[in-house]
Structures are given as structure tokens and as C-alpha cells.
Design a protein around this motif. Sequence first.
Motif: not given
Length: 366
Positions: A309, A311, A313-314, A316-317, A334, A337-338, A341-342, A344
Amino acid sequence: MKTLRQYLPGDDVIQLVIRLGLLAFLIYWTFVLIRPFVPILTWSIVLAVALYPVFGALSGLLGGRPRLAATILTLINLGIVIGPATWLGLSALDGVREFAGGLGAGNLVVPTPPAAVKDWPLIGPQLYELWAQASNNIRSALREVAPHLKPLAGTLLALAGNAGVGTLKFLLSVLLAGFLFPYGSQLVAAGRGFLFRIVPEQSEHFLELAGATIRAVSQGVIGVAIIQSLLAGIGFKLAGVPSAGLLAFLVMLLTIVQIGAAIVLLPVIIWIWFDKDFTTALLLTLFLGIVGVLDNIVRPLVMGRGLTTPTLVIFVGVIGGTLAHGIVGLFIGPIILSLAWELTVAWIHADRVAAASSPADRRTLT
């Protein structure tokens, strides 16, 4: 194309519309009622998934007694939340209130350089003069911008005031996670069935990926950051550093967003050498130095797999979770959201592989 009215009589269409409207209304009302509990439920699920390997090992040591294992693990988690975490949180809140009060009153102070700096060889006098000029200039600048920063002080005080609610949510999440531990296999089966209806070919892979991502972020990022901040807070308290709790909270925040604790630890170590004797400063420097590299050593051991993931993304989370759900959102933001992301990325990768494969390959795979 035939319309719904051609399949159903007029009265049946009206009844169907009324039923769908009532169903939509009930779904919306249900969401409104459970919305305050969504962060608590989410955090409890995250805790249950992250600590389930520990629960399984403890249950095995106790001779296959899952309820007793869940009770012991819940009591340990409550002890951590009520003890060190509460101490760190209250210390941080005191620092936030003090900072916000000074910000609102416009009387923030910037420390002047210690007189011992003048005695440093070669660079001492120049460094002292530069530090003194910077201190005076920063003070003047703060006096000018202080009136514009008063709304920020109100926001910080509001955040500090909501911390009690966040602590209560933590406690409820830990208790709810304790109830979820014994039903882990049933919950996994339910999750597998839900994913099978959405992505039949990738349901098992996505379920494993979801569990691995939650454990990686919660243990390798959140868990290590909490441990590192607690140890840093102990070091700050032993050194008598002002606003030790707030600095420890900043260490946790910077570690979560993958920036690192060096931004906070280095100025503290410099302050310690100015304020303490040689032996005390050396011991505290060694302790804080170990704390500073702790995440680089422990995180790869805990995570078990590389976290892919980004950084951003974390980060923003962390920000989005805090704005949406307060203190609890700082941790679950985080993670969620992680996970998104993973999943997706895995979904897109699976679609690309399927599109690139030939029909014969697809028949072979199936």
C-alpha cells in the motif's frame, strides 16, 4: 422492450412500488440508527482479525477452550487500553489544551538557546547567535499570525474534548472483539459466501488478501506505532520533557503515516544534552535511539509480508478517518483504505490476466 406494467396488473405494480419504497425507507432508517456504531463495529472486526492468530494459539494452549482464551485476551487488551494508552492519551490531551490555549491567547513562546551553546568549540558562538535571532524572529511572526490561528485553537480544543468519546469507543470495540473471537470460523464462512456472490472465481483469494492486509496494517503499522509511541513517551517522561504526551502522540502519528519518529526524537535528544548531565543524557539517547529504529526492525518481522500500500493511501486514511470518526478513525482509517486499495489492485490484476488469457487457457483454468 416490455415494461413492468405489461408483466404485472396495475394494482400489483402499485403494491410493488409501495413495498420497495417501504423497504428503502427501512434500510435508510436502519443505517441512520446503526451509523454511530459503525466505527465501533469496524474497529472490533479489525481487532478480531488482527489478533485471531494469537487467540488460536492461546486457545490451543488452554486445551481447546475458546471462551476462556477470548476472555483472557480481552482482559489483556482492556489492560493495555485502560493503562498505558489512557496515560498516553491524557498526557497528549494536556499538551493539546496547553498548546491551544497559548495559540488562542497569542502568547506562544519559543525557547531561547541555552548559554552552554556559547562554549561549544568552533561553532558555539555563531550557533548561539543564529538560534537567538531565529527565536526572536519566530516569536515576532507568531504574534502577528496568532489572531488568524485562533480558529485552529478552537478546533484543537474540540478534538481534545471528543477524546473521551473516542476512548469509550475503544473500550466497546475491545469488548465486542472479545465476543467475536469464538465465532471466527462462522464469520469467515459468512464472508466467503458473501464474496462468492460478488467474485465467484476470486472469493477465496480476496478473503485471504483481506485478512492479510488487515493483519499487516494493524499489526505492522498501527501496533508498532502504538508500542513505539508508548516507549517514546516513557523516555520523554523520564527526561522531563515538556508536553511529553503530545510529543509521544506525534511520534505515533508520524510512524503510522510512514514518515518516521526522527523528526520528534532528534530535537528531544538535543534538548536532553543541554538539560541533563552526561550519564543521564547518554542513557536516554541510547534508549530513544533504539525506540527510533524500532519500527524498522519490528515491522518486517510482524507483518509477515511486504506492505504494498502506498504511503499516500495510508496518510489519506489517517486524515480522512480522523475527520470522519475522531480518534478511532485515526486507526481504522488507514486499515480500511489499505484494504480497499489492495482488493482493488488485486481485482484489476485478475481482470487483466483474464483478458490476456486465451479462451483455451480459460477452459484449462476452469
